[in-house]
Design a protein around this motif. Sequence first.
Motif, PDB file in Angstrom:
ATOM      1  N   GLU A  93      38.656  74.882  40.910  1.00  7.91           N
ATOM      2  CA  GLU A  93      37.502  73.778  40.789  1.00  7.91           C
ATOM      3  C   GLU A  93      37.042  73.351  42.071  1.00  7.91           C
ATOM      4  O   GLU A  93      36.182  72.959  42.342  1.00  7.91           O
ATOM      5  CB  GLU A  93      37.708  72.699  39.771  1.00  7.91           C
ATOM      6  N   LYS A  94      38.028  73.234  43.145  1.00 13.43           N
ATOM      7  CA  LYS A  94      37.887  72.774  44.600  1.00 13.43           C
ATOM      8  C   LYS A  94      36.840  74.064  44.983  1.00 13.43           C
ATOM      9  O   LYS A  94      36.212  73.828  46.084  1.00 13.43           O
ATOM     10  CB  LYS A  94      39.256  72.874  45.398  1.00 13.43           C
ATOM     11  N   MET A 146      47.688  72.951  35.505  1.00 18.15           N
ATOM     12  CA  MET A 146      46.732  71.970  36.250  1.00 18.15           C
ATOM     13  C   MET A 146      46.527  72.276  37.578  1.00 18.15           C
ATOM     14  O   MET A 146      45.371  72.180  38.365  1.00 18.15           O
ATOM     15  CB  MET A 146      47.383  70.557  36.141  1.00 18.15           C
ATOM     16  N   ASN A 147      47.486  72.845  38.277  1.00 16.17           N
ATOM     17  CA  ASN A 147      47.454  73.311  39.907  1.00 16.17           C
ATOM     18  C   ASN A 147      46.335  74.327  39.960  1.00 16.17           C
ATOM     19  O   ASN A 147      45.538  74.163  40.895  1.00 16.17           O
ATOM     20  CB  ASN A 147      48.759  73.490  40.473  1.00 16.17           C
ATOM     21  N   SER A 179      42.777  72.976  39.252  1.00 16.07           N
ATOM     22  CA  SER A 179      42.540  72.451  40.382  1.00 16.07           C
ATOM     23  C   SER A 179      41.863  73.159  41.396  1.00 16.07           C
ATOM     24  O   SER A 179      40.758  73.003  42.244  1.00 16.07           O
ATOM     25  CB  SER A 179      43.209  71.136  40.728  1.00 16.07           C
TER      26      SER A 179
END
Length: 135
Positions: free
Chosen positions: A132-133, A125-126, A129
């Motif tokens: 996606e950032k 998940m890290n 993310s």
Amino acid sequence: MKTIKVNVVTPDGPVHESDVEMVIAKAESGELGILAGHIPMVAPLKIGAVQLKKDKTSEYIAVNGGILEVRPDQVTVLAQSAETAGKIDYDRALRAKERAEKRLYEQKNEHVDFHRAELALKRAMNRISIVEKKY
């Protein structure tokens, strides 16, 4: 604004080096914001993003635990593993997330190591993310 030198290093070698205005990281004790001239300190890191801010832009690095060492003119992140957004394979991270979620769902099976599956999910998940950032 004054800058501070940042080095992100893993056992495999250097991952990132730059001068930034601010470093934001998730330590075990909470989120830290570090500017040039910060007092010396050492803090254990959680799985999370290290945000590097300069000229109103941010760059993110996925860090999977480690140690943050702060000196007045330099921040060193000694991480177990770390990846910049450009180095993360997004599809692979999605598959890793799905595998970890499946393992957690099947935790009733006595052969599943819950803690290990939970850490795998956090790492995936890290990484997702961070990518996606970037966009």
